[in-house]
Each structure stands twice: as structure tokens, then as C-alpha cells.
Design a protein around this motif. Structure first.
Motif, mmCIF file in Angstrom:
data_model
loop_
_atom_site.group_PDB
_atom_site.id
_atom_site.type_symbol
_atom_site.label_atom_id
_atom_site.label_comp_id
_atom_site.label_asym_id
_atom_site.label_seq_id
_atom_site.Cartn_x
_atom_site.Cartn_y
_atom_site.Cartn_z
ATOM 1 N N GLU A 160 0.832 -1.203 0.000
ATOM 2 C CA GLU A 160 0.000 0.000 0.000
ATOM 3 C C GLU A 160 0.867 1.253 0.000
ATOM 4 O OE1 GLU A 160 -2.571 -0.091 3.353
ATOM 5 O OE2 GLU A 160 -3.877 -1.670 2.559
ATOM 6 N N LEU A 161 1.934 1.227 0.787
ATOM 7 C CA LEU A 161 2.804 2.395 0.877
ATOM 8 C C LEU A 161 3.661 2.562 -0.381
ATOM 9 C CD1 LEU A 161 3.772 2.053 4.636
ATOM 10 C CD2 LEU A 161 2.279 3.771 3.601
ATOM 11 N N ILE A 162 4.034 1.449 -1.011
ATOM 12 C CA ILE A 162 4.719 1.535 -2.311
ATOM 13 C C ILE A 162 3.808 2.219 -3.316
ATOM 14 C CG2 ILE A 162 5.575 0.195 -4.289
ATOM 15 C CD1 ILE A 162 6.576 -1.891 -2.305
ATOM 16 N N ALA A 163 2.527 1.840 -3.302
ATOM 17 C CA ALA A 163 1.550 2.439 -4.214
ATOM 18 C C ALA A 163 1.370 3.929 -3.950
ATOM 19 C CB ALA A 163 0.211 1.716 -4.094
ATOM 20 N N ASP A 164 1.627 4.351 -2.707
ATOM 21 C CA ASP A 164 1.563 5.773 -2.366
ATOM 22 C C ASP A 164 2.808 6.528 -2.793
ATOM 23 O OD1 ASP A 164 -0.926 5.589 -1.255
ATOM 24 O OD2 ASP A 164 -0.229 5.468 0.820
ATOM 25 N N GLY A 165 3.788 5.794 -3.359
ATOM 26 C CA GLY A 165 5.017 6.431 -3.798
ATOM 27 C C GLY A 165 6.052 6.618 -2.708
ATOM 28 N N ARG A 166 5.895 5.876 -1.593
ATOM 29 C CA ARG A 166 6.836 6.027 -0.483
ATOM 30 C C ARG A 166 8.148 5.288 -0.758
ATOM 31 N NH1 ARG A 166 4.213 7.096 4.424
ATOM 32 N NH2 ARG A 166 2.156 8.025 4.025
#
Length: 212
Positions: A160-166
Motif C-alpha cells: 500500500e505504501l509503495i503504491a503511495d510512492g513512499r
């Protein structure tokens, strides 16, 4: 002070290379370590210099930017590639992203925005404009919905956080984990979903609704 971000410029136009170098060399946190005039030379220089970031043109004589990208991935070169292109067509940008680019900017980009893009890519972010992300999704980003059930609860949180660009550092801070642990989770996610990189993972997550 942190080490400067080491950048290699790959473009067949001398004027473009000189212009990029001139601007980037006034940035305190960016160091231009070399230049190359085509994809073949770019791969050789990337292997020799091991830069953090490669600014890669797409259309070049001989080995073009997309083929050079594929070769760098095959060689396991750790440099993150930011495509710098004058071509706005999705049929040009999408293959570059599929080949392993971490993002792209256009050659008429504002200089400060270019420096910001380099810093963002170096921090682990992926730069995608909405219309190109949509094109990638419509073509399918690899993996199937069923593979998502193989992920642990923690891996889904990381995805989920990868998808947020983190970046890994930001994910570690958000989930109170070490960066090493986050890297392990990211590797497991890519393996379980049969994906090549973070860009595909982010697109897969959006496509299958694994987002905040």
C-alpha cells in the motif's frame, strides 16, 4: 553533509548534455560524474562509474534508451534511470517504464523540477503522470489478482505504501521497521507477485485495489 547524488547523462545531442551538466553542476547535492552519446556507451559508462541516477534519452542512434535500460537491468546495475525525452507519446514512454525506468520528464522541464525529480527518484520514488499510469494499467502490469492472497498482512501494508510512492526509508518510518526489513518485504512482494520492480508493484496495487 550527505554524499552528493552521482548522475550520468546519456543523450546523443551534445548541446543537451552540456545544458544539463551546466545546470546540475550548480546543485550542491548533485554531481555529474560522466556523459555518454548513445545507449551502448551509456551502459558501458554506467558499469564503469556506478552512478546513482542515469538521465537517459529514449531516441538515440544505435542502441536506444529502451534497449540500454534493458541491458542495465540484465546486468544488475543499481542505478535508477530517469528518462528525459522530447517524445510525449505513450507508445514511447510506456515501453521505457516497462523496461525498468523509475520515471520520466520532458526535455523542456523546468530546471528546478528536473533537480527535484532526480532527488525524488534517488529517494526511491516513482514518477508517473496519470495518463501514462492509466496506459500501463490498461495493458496489465503483470501478476494476477489471485497472487495477492499469497501476501502476508505486513506485505500488504508495505505494498500500500509503495503504491503511495513512499521510499523504503519512509515505509520503515511509517511502520516502525528497519530499512533492511522493508527491503526484505519488498523483495518478497515482487517474488510472490512475479513482478520486476517497484513501478510494477505500485501499478499492480492500484489495479487490484490495494491502496489507502
Amino acid at each position: 553533509m550527505a554524499d552528493p547524488i552521482r548522475v550520468l547523462i546519456v543523450d546523443d545531442h551534445l548541446v543537451v548534455r552540456r545544458g544539463l551538466r551546466t545546470f546540475l553542476e550548480i546543485q550542491e547535492d548533485i554531481e555529474v560524474v560522466g556523459e555518454a552519446a548513445d545507449g551502448e556507451e551509456g551502459v558501458a559508462r554506467a558499469e564503469e562509474l556506478r552512478p546513482d541516477i542515469v538521465l537517459m534519452d529514449v531516441k538515440m542512434p544505435g542502441t536506444d534508451g529502451i534497449e540500454a535500460l534493458r541491458q542495465l537491468v540484465q546486468l544488475g546495475n543499481p542505478a535508477r534511470v530517469l528518462v528525459v525525452t522530447s517524445f510525449t507519446e505513450q507508445r514511447t514512454v510506456v515501453p521505457a517504464l516497462r523496461a525498468g525506468a523509475a520515471g520520466y520528464v520532458y526535455k523542456d522541464v523546468d530546471p528546478d523540477a528536473l533537480a527535484g525529480a532526480i532527488r525524488s527518484i534517488h529517494a526511491g520514488h516513482v514518477l508517473l503522470q496519470p495518463e501514462v499510469a492509466g496506459a500501463l494499467l490498461s495493458e496489465g502490469s503483470g501478476g494476477s489478482a489471485g497472487r495477492g492472497t499469497q501476501l502476508t498482512e505486513r506485505e500488504r501494508e508495505v505494498l500500500e505504501l509503495i503504491a503511495d510512492g513512499r521510499s523504503n526509508r519512509e515505509i520503515a518510518r511509517a511502520l516502525v521497521l528497519s530499512e533492511k526489513t522493508v527491503k526484505t518485504h519488498v523483495s518478497n512482494i515482487l517474488m510472490k507477485l512475479d513482478l520486476a520492480d517497484r513501478t510494477q508493484a505500485a501499478l499492480w496495487a492500484v489495479r487490484h485495489g490495494i491502496t489507502h
